[in-house]
Design a protein around this motif. Structure first.
Motif, short mmCIF file in Angstrom:
data_model
loop_
_atom_site.label_atom_id
_atom_site.label_comp_id
_atom_site.label_asym_id
_atom_site.label_seq_id
_atom_site.Cartn_x
_atom_site.Cartn_y
_atom_site.Cartn_z
N TRP A 160 31.74 32.22 35.66
CA TRP A 160 33.06 32.59 36.16
C TRP A 160 33.05 33.97 36.82
CZ3 TRP A 160 37.54 30.10 36.95
CH2 TRP A 160 37.67 28.82 36.42
N VAL A 185 42.05 37.21 39.76
CA VAL A 185 41.65 36.15 38.83
C VAL A 185 40.66 36.70 37.81
CG1 VAL A 185 40.47 33.92 38.64
CG2 VAL A 185 42.11 34.31 40.48
N PHE A 186 39.72 37.53 38.27
CA PHE A 186 38.73 38.13 37.37
C PHE A 186 39.43 39.00 36.31
CE2 PHE A 186 35.89 41.66 36.26
CZ PHE A 186 34.86 40.94 35.67
N VAL A 233 33.84 34.29 40.56
CA VAL A 233 35.20 34.28 41.10
C VAL A 233 35.51 35.58 41.83
CG1 VAL A 233 36.48 35.20 39.12
CG2 VAL A 233 37.52 33.46 40.55
N MET A 234 34.78 36.65 41.53
CA MET A 234 35.03 37.93 42.19
C MET A 234 34.73 37.87 43.68
SD MET A 234 33.83 40.73 39.34
CE MET A 234 32.66 41.38 40.43
N PHE A 235 33.91 36.91 44.10
CA PHE A 235 33.55 36.80 45.51
C PHE A 235 34.55 36.00 46.33
CE2 PHE A 235 29.45 37.46 43.32
CZ PHE A 235 29.15 38.68 43.90
N VAL A 236 35.59 35.48 45.68
CA VAL A 236 36.65 34.77 46.41
C VAL A 236 37.51 35.83 47.10
CG1 VAL A 236 38.67 33.29 46.17
CG2 VAL A 236 36.64 32.87 44.77
N GLY A 251 40.17 36.94 44.26
CA GLY A 251 39.08 36.94 43.29
C GLY A 251 39.19 38.04 42.26
N GLY A 252 39.54 39.24 42.69
CA GLY A 252 39.67 40.36 41.77
C GLY A 252 40.80 40.16 40.78
#
Length: 197
Positions: free
Chosen positions: A106, A119-120, A109-112, A116-117
């Motif tokens: 998971w 969600v992280f 998800v930071m790369f979305v 992303g940030g």
């Protein structure tokens, strides 16, 4: 191994959280509670802000007289701080995901882009699973019973003396039979397989 001190609500204090952050820097397996993630994250953010201010002062001082800013990355505080904390930040985030029952994958998800940030951050603040999961037992006092866990027991000199007295006592015939059975099962499970192959 570090001894962690938990409060009544299962939270880790800042000193214990920083101990966990430093001493478990290269440990990907296991679990980390919210407070074990949040305290080091706050300390890192404050240090990064201070390093940014110091770097800005270095740039201003260097360019004030029309000079060139230093080209060496080691002339700035934020670069070594980032490099020093990169691995512990990564591993504590993985352990934090494990604590909430999520896989370390998971982290991707930071790369979305754009979300992303966020969600992280939400993933890092999820509550801990109060039961055993694939990465071990929950940390801190047990939430399902009022009795403290064995690892939370404070050792005393009397415990050592009791252990010494137990080691000198003769085992009962049932204990001897149980130990022989354990050795036999261990032999069948581990040693006999190796010799057969």
């Amino acid at each position: 191994m570090c001894v962690f001190r938990y409060g009544a609500n299962g939270m880790v204090g800042p000193i214990s959280a920083l101990e966990s952050y430093v001493f478990n820097a290269f440990r990907l397996n296991g679990r980390a509670t919210r407070s074990e993630y949040v305290w080091p994250a706050l300390a890192y953010t404050l240090l990064l802000i201070l390093a940014g201010v110091a770097d800005a002062m270095t740039l201003v001082a260097a360019t004030q007289d029309g000079g060139m800013p230093p080209l060496s990355p080691l002339a700035y505080w934020s670069v070594p701080l980032f490099l020093l904390c990169m691995i512990p930040n990564f591993t504590v985030a993985i352990r934090r995901l494990h604590d909430s029952g999520k896989s370390g994958a998971w982290m991707l998800v930071m790369f979305v882009p754009m979300v992303g940030g966020i969600v992280f951050l939400i993933l890092m603040l999820l509550p801990s699973q109060d039961r055993e999961n694939a990465w071990g037992q929950p940390r801190g006092p047990s939430s399902d019973s009022g009795a403290p866990r064995a690892r939370d027991h404070k050792a005393s000199a009397l415990d050592s003396y009791a252990l010494l007295l137990q080691s000198e006592a003769e085992p009962s015939p049932e204990e001897v039979a149980r130990r022989k059975q354990e050795v036999h099962e261990y032999f069948l499970r581990n040693v006999s397989r190796r010799t057969a192959s």
